[in-house]
Design a protein around this motif. Structure first.
Motif: not given
Length: 421
Positions: A64-76, A281-288
């Protein structure tokens, strides 16, 4: 109800007698089903174990954490990386502003953190290299696990003053202080001396080799910033990140994400038509993404294993046809004594199901034996869901393989059947 139970028990008794009477044929028939169930359940077991280990390796990202960063974790696809290259990285000022602006009703902790790898720590004659040095704010333990085994966490005063205190991982403690209490001792890194106030629990290696607390040293963010130069774009030096812990009463963290996006745009002075120059960014993005990958792997494995299962089903069907032919005379005698068609049908159908259940149980047992083999990086486990799936597939194959021979046996004419040799 009593009649149904009696019918089932008698049908299983007939099936058991038939299987015992042709033991070699039974064993050969079992092999096909055993191999098929073993193949399918073994694939599912490995996929589930891999997914569980990968997800466990990602636990350092928090829940349940949202991260603010420069790059997205999942690229389209066709990701325009050049648009993100010159984005600014989060700063201490932005962290403080975001902390003030986010309402307490939408978050339960805001933290800034930054890390740099490849550090060497020394204490007297002992040293350890290739370790991570991480600078964090006081709220960091709200968004990420800091499992302290000895000592304590930082105080707000130590954080605000950027004091030279540290919480070290188990690997660092074992190498620097092999014979003694680490808490209260000093070590040197990057030309600075730090005092150990805590030691984290040993985590061991994980499958992906993702960051582990064992070789990690956590210090106050101010102390880290005084050692390393951090540019506003992250082009040189370590790049900080912001993390915001959501609340349990915010399903999907939709409210928190909307609040963070609006506040970050205000903090960075973006105009209404300007694009965001930050990534949420959210960990769910990687989990999905991980879930989709393992679903495809599991499906491919199931298709491959189903071919072995298909061969086993044909083997059971063939044996049932032979069994009906061998027992045609007995079927005629049973019908002449008043046996109903459904009794004959269930007798052969239960025999096929019972045979497949034995083969399936044997295959599941062999898979379970594999889990007993010690594994260093991948711990295999057989879930109750996979056991249930294996037994259900066995029953399904038994029904499909035995239904046609059972119907043929039930529809035999008793006069013709009793004369068969």
């Amino acid at each position: 109800m009593f009649l149904t139970i009696r019918l089932v028990l008698e049908s299983f008794a007939f099936a058991w007698q038939a299987l015992r009477a042709n033991l070699l044929r039974t064993i050969l028939s079992l092999l096909g089903v055993t191999v098929g169930i073993f193949s399918i359940i073994a694939v599912f077991m490995v996929v589930d174990s891999l997914e569980a280990n990968v997800r466990s390796s990602m636990n350092f990202l928090g829940d349940k954490v949202i991260y603010v960063g420069k790059w997205p974790w999942v690229f389209e696809n066709n990701f325009p990386w050049w648009k993100y290259f010159n984005r600014p990285v989060p700063t201490m000022r932005e962290f403080q502003q975001l902390q003030r602006m986010l309402p307490a009703t939408s978050q339960s902790g805001v933290a800034i953190f930054v890390a740099k790898g490849g550090n060497t720590f020394k204490s007297d004659a002992n040293s350890v290299s290739d370790c991570a040095l991480q600078g964090v704010s006081y709220e960091y333990r709200n968004i990420s696990s800091v499992p302290i085994e000895q000592g304590r966490y930082f105080t707000p005063q130590e954080m605000d003053g950027g004091r030279p205190v540290a919480i070290i991982g188990a690997t660092i403690a074992e190498n620097l202080y092999p014979q003694g209490e680490p808490v209260g001792r000093q070590f040197k890194t990057q030309g600075r001396y730090f005092t150990v106030i805590g030691v984290m629990k040993k985590e061991g290696k994980n499958l992906l080799g993702t960051p582990s607390n064992d070789a990690n040293c956590i210090i106050p963010y101010g102390a880290f910033a005084s050692i390393f130069a951090m540019s506003s774009t992250g082009m040189s030096g370590p790049s900080p990140s912001l993390g915001v812990k959501g609340r349990d009463d915010d399903p999907g963290l939709l409210n928190l994400e909307a609040e963070m996006q609006g506040d970050m745009r205000i903090i960075r002075g973006l105009k209404p038509r300007e694009e965001d120059n930050f990534a949420l960014n959210r960990p769910e993005m990687i989990a999905s993404a991980i879930g989709k990958l393992f679903s495809v792997i599991g499906l491919a494995g199931a298709i491959i294993g189903s071919f072995a299962m298909l061969v086993g089903g044909f083997g059971i069907a063939n044996i049932m046809f032979v069994s009906v032919r061998e027992r045609t005379n007995i079927i005629g005698i049973q019908k002449s004594l008043g046996a109903k068609n459904y009794f004959i049908l269930f007798q052969f159908l239960f025999e096929a199901v019972f045979l497949c259940l034995l083969g399936g149980a044997t295959g599941i047992f062999l898979v379970w034996l594999i889990t007993l083999i010690p594994q260093d990086s991948l711990a295999l486990f057989l879930s109750a869901g996979n056991i249930s799936l294996g037994l259900l597939v066995s029953v399904g194959i038994g029904v499909l393989a035995g239904i046609i021979p059972a119907v043929m046996a039930a529809n035999l004419d008793p006069v013709i059947a009793i004369r068969a040799k």
